[in-house]
Design a protein around this motif. Structure first.
Motif, PDB file in Angstrom:
ATOM      1  N   HIS A 117      85.347 -19.388  61.254  1.00  0.00           N
ATOM      2  CA  HIS A 117      85.648 -17.957  61.208  1.00  0.00           C
ATOM      3  C   HIS A 117      87.167 -17.815  61.260  1.00  0.00           C
ATOM      4  CE1 HIS A 117      81.467 -16.545  62.828  1.00  0.00           C
ATOM      5  NE2 HIS A 117      81.393 -17.273  61.724  1.00  0.00           N
TER       6      HIS A 117
ATOM      7  N   LYS B 225      90.478 -15.495  61.405  1.00  0.00           N
ATOM      8  CA  LYS B 225      90.928 -14.187  61.895  1.00  0.00           C
ATOM      9  C   LYS B 225      92.383 -13.969  61.522  1.00  0.00           C
ATOM     10  CE  LYS B 225      89.924 -13.324  66.132  1.00  0.00           C
ATOM     11  NZ  LYS B 225      89.965 -13.496  67.607  1.00  0.00           N
TER      12      LYS B 225
ATOM     13  N   PHE C 279      91.662 -10.201  71.552  1.00  0.00           N
ATOM     14  CA  PHE C 279      91.315 -10.825  70.271  1.00  0.00           C
ATOM     15  C   PHE C 279      92.099 -12.108  69.999  1.00  0.00           C
ATOM     16  CE2 PHE C 279      90.282  -6.312  69.618  1.00  0.00           C
ATOM     17  CZ  PHE C 279      88.986  -6.408  69.111  1.00  0.00           C
TER      18      PHE C 279
ATOM     19  N   ILE D  55      92.923  -6.192  63.103  1.00  0.00           N
ATOM     20  CA  ILE D  55      92.216  -7.463  63.262  1.00  0.00           C
ATOM     21  C   ILE D  55      91.181  -7.576  62.144  1.00  0.00           C
ATOM     22  CG2 ILE D  55      90.977  -8.949  64.864  1.00  0.00           C
ATOM     23  CD1 ILE D  55      93.602  -7.850  66.023  1.00  0.00           C
TER      24      ILE D  55
ATOM     25  N   ARG E  85      97.416 -15.933  61.984  1.00  0.00           N
ATOM     26  CA  ARG E  85      96.084 -16.398  61.559  1.00  0.00           C
ATOM     27  C   ARG E  85      95.565 -17.391  62.595  1.00  0.00           C
ATOM     28  NH1 ARG E  85      96.161 -20.092  56.552  1.00  0.00           N
ATOM     29  NH2 ARG E  85      96.666 -21.637  58.146  1.00  0.00           N
TER      30      ARG E  85
ATOM     31  N   ILE F 123      88.332 -10.253  60.934  1.00  0.00           N
ATOM     32  CA  ILE F 123      87.596 -11.463  61.285  1.00  0.00           C
ATOM     33  C   ILE F 123      86.611 -11.769  60.165  1.00  0.00           C
ATOM     34  CG2 ILE F 123      86.156 -12.607  63.001  1.00  0.00           C
ATOM     35  CD1 ILE F 123      87.181 -10.581  65.065  1.00  0.00           C
TER      36      ILE F 123
END
Length: 424
Positions: free
Chosen positions: A308, A310, A248, A318, A281, A320
């Motif tokens: 987007h 995250k 991720f 996580i 972030r 998103i």
């Protein structure tokens, strides 16, 4: 060719169709977020510059990590003691236990836990075990218990605050002291639509210390307390939890692993990197950001439609954020070579609109499919055997994989700073 896991049926072409629908209908589907405009403009400006340069924000150097980081049982136990036995985790969102009596069951953080809401609207968490013989009180991952909980084994009953209400065959137990036989509490704290829960009894939660002032100021911007329906599905993986986390943390893989789906809309190998306390972030963007926004005066920008954002809440939550949905992943280590991922998708769209409801279902299936067909096989389930075999001496984190380096250092710091385990 993509690797397919059980239950994943969506093709790359279908994923592309969903992305087309999402971007074409932004004005109709964008949900309730309260983003800070200056923050989003700053992120958009950085992403435009990075897209033009063709790379993300970079680390100072390359980092190499040994295979033992992922395969050594002693290392795994040190991480569990330092991190997963001592730090809170996000059990879910407020909407998961929206009404008194709603509950969540979480069995994979070392202690079986249930999270509920009492009659006063307050979050409560308990060990999911009857005080009589230890039977679990709830068995579904989520549900509703009305006024309280009754043990299915011998019918001892408890209210939503964990107080023992009734003991079947009460005289057989010498009229027990009910006040001392309530459910065992686990610390829980609710704020900004997120529910933090301690991993076991006796662990306290200091939200302000754990989340930190910067992240605490940002979390309200995303309307986590206003999301609508959710879809949730667990994913069990053969691989170390850090391999899961690392899937991720970079957009480098987009142009390759996702070349037939997501990369057709997103800038690959382009992302911002910001540390907020010990949390992270990152932001990625649609390819159209570098053509659409610069053509307009900045006061006419709508950066939230192109970005987007995250958040990686240390160590393994996580979040998103897109205009239409919130994707939630909770990483839960089951062993040195086994990990459970709780994947949830929450809607920011008005689901009374049938078109939005249908799009939400497609977005959920798309996200659940892509991580299982591409991210996890490439990042977790095939690297782990190579590392375990000792044929692969370690991994290399490039300068364009700066978040991987940051989180590796944060994990090492947590292990180094943890007190020694108690001996018996």
């Amino acid at each position: 060719m993509a690797h397919t896991e059980s239950g994943t049926t969506m093709s790359d072409a279908e994923v592309v169709d969903i992305m087309t629908d999402m971007t074409a209908r932004l004005d109709q589907t964008a949900g309730a977020v309260r983003t800070n405009r200056q923050t989003m403009i700053d992120l958009a400006s950085r992403l435009i510059t990075l897209a033009q340069a063709g790379h993300p924000e970079l680390a100072d150097s390359v980092m190499e990590v040994p295979a033992s980081r992922y395969t050594d049982p002693a290392r795994y136990e040190a991480e569990r003691h330092a991190i997963f036995d001592r730090m809170p985790f996000v059990a879910g969102l407020s909407r998961d236990v929206a009404e008194p009596g709603d509950y969540l069951r979480i069995d994979h953080m070392g202690t079986p836990i249930m999270v509920t809401r009492n009659r006063q609207g307050q979050i409560r968490a308990f060990v999911n075990a009857c005080r009589h013989r230890g039977a679990a009180l709830v068995y579904d991952d989520r549900g509703h218990s009305r006024a309280g909980f009754s043990c299915p084994y011998h019918a001892w009953s408890y209210d939503l605050d964990g107080h023992l209400l009734g003991v079947s065959c009460n005289a057989s137990f010498g009229n027990p002291d009910k006040a001392s036989l309530g459910l065992i509490p686990v610390a829980a704290h609710e704020r900004h639509g997120l529910i933090l829960v301690a991993p076991k009894p006796g662990v306290t939660i200091d939200w302000d210390h754990f989340i930190g002032p910067e992240l605490d100021a940002e979390l309200p911007h995303w309307g986590f307390d206003t999301v609508a329906a959710s879809r949730v599905g667990p994913i069990e993986l053969n691989g170390n939890w850090k391999l899961v986390l690392e899937t991720f943390l970079e957009s480098y893989h987009f142009n390759y692993a996702h070349r037939d789906n997501l990369a057709q809309y997103y800038n690959g190998n382009v992302n911002t990197v910001d540390m907020l306390g010990r949390h992270l972030r990152t932001a990625t963007s649609l390819r159209t950001i570098q053509t659409d926004l610069p053509a307009l005066p900045q006061d006419q920008w709508t950066p939230e439609n192109y970005i987007h954002v995250k958040y990686v809440l240390f160590p393994g939550t996580i979040l998103i954020n897109t205009p239409q949905v919130l994707e939630f992943f909770q990483i839960m280590p089951l062993g040195v070579d086994r990990t459970l991922v709780r994947h949830g998708c929450y809607s920011r769209m008005d689901l009374t609109n049938p078109a939005n409801a249908a799009l939400f279902e497609r977005i959920w299936e798309s996200a659940h499919t892509v991580v299982q067909k591409q991210d996890f096989p490439y990042g977790v389930t095939t690297p782990h055997p190579a590392l375990t075999s000792a044929a692969l001496p370690g991994l290399v984190f490039g300068r364009n994989e700066w978040p991987l380096q940051i989180l590796a250092q944060e994990i090492d710091r947590a292990v180094a700073e943890a007190p020694a385990p108690a001996t018996t």
